[in-house]
Design a protein around this motif. Structure first.
Motif, short mmCIF file in Angstrom:
data_model
loop_
_atom_site.label_atom_id
_atom_site.label_comp_id
_atom_site.label_asym_id
_atom_site.label_seq_id
_atom_site.Cartn_x
_atom_site.Cartn_y
_atom_site.Cartn_z
N GLU A 34 1.10 -1.08 -0.20
CA GLU A 34 0.06 0.23 -0.22
C GLU A 34 0.61 1.39 -0.48
O GLU A 34 1.61 1.30 1.19
CB GLU A 34 -1.25 -0.08 1.29
CG GLU A 34 -1.85 -1.03 1.09
CD GLU A 34 -3.72 -0.66 0.00
OE1 GLU A 34 -3.10 0.42 -0.09
OE2 GLU A 34 -3.75 -1.85 -0.23
N SER A 35 0.37 1.73 -1.11
CA SER A 35 1.94 2.84 -1.32
C SER A 35 1.40 4.35 -0.52
O SER A 35 2.13 5.05 0.30
CB SER A 35 2.05 3.29 -2.90
OG SER A 35 0.47 4.02 -3.07
N ARG A 36 0.01 4.39 0.06
CA ARG A 36 -0.62 5.13 -0.01
C ARG A 36 -1.21 4.97 2.09
O ARG A 36 -1.20 4.16 2.06
CB ARG A 36 -1.48 5.96 0.13
CG ARG A 36 -1.73 6.67 -0.81
CD ARG A 36 -2.83 7.66 -1.57
NE ARG A 36 -3.50 8.14 -1.10
CZ ARG A 36 -2.76 9.64 -1.30
NH1 ARG A 36 -2.13 10.40 -1.39
NH2 ARG A 36 -3.08 10.49 0.15
N PRO A 37 -0.92 5.97 2.70
CA PRO A 37 -0.82 5.08 4.13
C PRO A 37 -2.59 4.95 4.79
O PRO A 37 -3.31 5.70 3.80
CB PRO A 37 -0.61 6.74 5.48
CG PRO A 37 0.27 7.02 4.49
CD PRO A 37 -0.53 7.17 3.24
N TYR A 38 -3.11 4.21 5.67
CA TYR A 38 -4.37 3.39 5.80
C TYR A 38 -4.19 3.30 7.47
O TYR A 38 -2.77 2.84 7.81
CB TYR A 38 -4.80 3.16 4.77
CG TYR A 38 -3.81 2.00 5.18
CD1 TYR A 38 -4.22 0.53 5.41
CD2 TYR A 38 -2.56 0.87 4.38
CE1 TYR A 38 -3.19 -0.77 5.91
CE2 TYR A 38 -1.75 0.19 4.37
CZ TYR A 38 -2.42 -1.15 5.38
OH TYR A 38 -1.72 -2.22 5.66
N SER A 39 -5.14 3.19 7.93
CA SER A 39 -4.98 2.00 9.24
C SER A 39 -5.42 1.25 9.59
O SER A 39 -6.89 0.72 8.83
CB SER A 39 -6.64 3.23 10.66
OG SER A 39 -6.48 4.65 10.25
N ASP A 40 -4.33 -0.01 9.89
CA ASP A 40 -5.09 -1.09 9.95
C ASP A 40 -5.92 -1.38 11.03
O ASP A 40 -6.71 -0.62 11.52
CB ASP A 40 -3.91 -2.17 10.21
CG ASP A 40 -3.12 -2.01 11.89
OD1 ASP A 40 -4.44 -1.37 12.21
OD2 ASP A 40 -2.39 -2.04 12.32
N PRO A 41 -6.18 -3.18 11.17
CA PRO A 41 -7.40 -3.46 12.03
C PRO A 41 -7.59 -2.89 13.32
O PRO A 41 -8.84 -3.24 14.10
CB PRO A 41 -7.59 -4.75 12.21
CG PRO A 41 -7.14 -5.55 10.26
CD PRO A 41 -5.98 -4.09 10.63
N THR A 42 -6.85 -2.16 13.96
CA THR A 42 -6.22 -1.63 14.92
C THR A 42 -6.45 -0.37 15.30
O THR A 42 -5.86 -0.28 16.18
CB THR A 42 -5.13 -2.18 15.97
OG1 THR A 42 -4.05 -2.05 14.97
CG2 THR A 42 -4.74 -3.53 15.52
N GLY A 43 -6.60 -0.14 13.65
CA GLY A 43 -6.59 1.52 14.11
C GLY A 43 -4.84 2.20 13.83
O GLY A 43 -5.04 4.01 13.98
N THR A 44 -3.89 1.59 13.46
CA THR A 44 -2.75 1.96 13.14
C THR A 44 -2.36 2.87 12.42
O THR A 44 -2.59 1.93 11.12
CB THR A 44 -2.09 0.93 13.96
OG1 THR A 44 -2.31 0.20 15.28
CG2 THR A 44 -0.43 1.41 13.76
N LEU A 45 -1.88 3.50 12.18
CA LEU A 45 -0.86 4.48 10.77
C LEU A 45 -0.30 3.08 9.93
O LEU A 45 0.44 2.51 10.63
CB LEU A 45 -1.49 5.36 11.07
CG LEU A 45 -0.33 6.61 9.56
CD1 LEU A 45 -2.30 6.67 8.55
CD2 LEU A 45 -0.48 7.62 9.74
N THR A 46 -1.18 2.50 9.11
CA THR A 46 0.29 1.81 8.33
C THR A 46 0.67 2.51 7.04
O THR A 46 0.10 2.73 6.35
CB THR A 46 -0.21 0.30 8.56
OG1 THR A 46 -0.66 0.19 9.90
CG2 THR A 46 0.48 -0.61 8.02
N VAL A 47 1.74 1.59 6.50
CA VAL A 47 1.87 2.35 5.17
C VAL A 47 2.83 0.94 4.93
O VAL A 47 3.24 0.36 5.03
CB VAL A 47 2.40 3.22 5.05
CG1 VAL A 47 4.07 3.61 5.71
CG2 VAL A 47 2.12 3.99 3.56
N CYS A 48 2.82 0.95 3.59
CA CYS A 48 3.65 0.25 2.52
C CYS A 48 3.30 -1.49 2.78
O CYS A 48 2.38 -2.34 2.73
CB CYS A 48 5.45 0.00 2.92
SG CYS A 48 5.87 1.85 2.14
N THR A 52 4.51 0.49 10.71
CA THR A 52 4.09 1.19 11.15
C THR A 52 4.73 2.25 12.09
O THR A 52 6.06 1.78 12.13
CB THR A 52 3.25 0.65 12.79
OG1 THR A 52 4.20 0.43 13.36
CG2 THR A 52 2.01 -0.25 12.11
N GLY A 53 4.77 3.71 12.73
CA GLY A 53 5.15 3.89 13.55
C GLY A 53 5.36 5.72 13.12
O GLY A 53 4.68 6.14 12.50
N ALA A 54 5.58 6.27 13.63
CA ALA A 54 5.76 7.51 13.94
C ALA A 54 6.59 8.40 13.19
O ALA A 54 5.67 9.57 12.39
CB ALA A 54 6.30 8.07 15.40
#
Length: 162
Positions: A34-48, A52-54
């Protein structure tokens, strides 16, 4: 679960790159790209590939090269944790399965797990089987995690049953 034929051939090829190559194959199989950030099933910002991370910029589109770099860094962190906490010998398949597991659940969870206690007491089979216990996210059993853990358990046992 046995490792499916196509994936089995890819695993054997990935083993040439060691545990991190095996973990990368597993991670990219389950995380997808995923090239664009999204929220995973736990609501964590995720990409690629599950990064995850700040350091994620929620407005940025990430290139494949950037995503590969993030995956390489994330798997290196997971591999160092596996090497730090596991006190018994492992083959590349066991370590690769555990690298993917730690990449997915985090090293804190791994460090406190029954799985690690079993492994460090040389209960290899029990440790590989314990991967199957980690199928919940926020108290909800996720089909994707069930599939991922089944495959990790099969890969963990892969080199032993040959």
């Amino acid at each position: 679960m046995r490792v499916p034929g196509t994936l089995r051939q890819k695993l054997i090829a990935a083993a040439g790159s060691g545990a991190i190559g095996i973990a990368a194959l597993l991670a990219t199989t389950f995380e997808g790209y995923e090239s664009r950030p999204y929220s995973d099933p736990t609501g964590t910002l995720t990409v690629c590939y599950g990064h995850t991370g700040a350091d994620i910029d929620p407005r940025k589109t990430y290139s494949r090269e950037e995503c590969q770099t993030l995956l390489d860094q994330d798997l290196a962190v997971a591999d160092r944790a596996v090497q730090r906490y596991v006190t018994v010998p492992m083959n590349a398949y066991q370590r690769g399965a555990l690298d993917d597991f730690v990449f997915n659940v985090g090293q804190g969870n791994f460090k406190q797990s029954t799985l690690l206690k079993r492994l460090n007491s040389e209960d290899y089979s029990g440790a590989c089987d314990a991967l199957r216990d980690w199928v919940y996210s926020n108290g909800v059993k996720l089909k994707g995690l069930v599939t991922r853990r089944e495959l990790e358990a099969a890969v963990c046992s892969f080199g032993v049953e040959q």
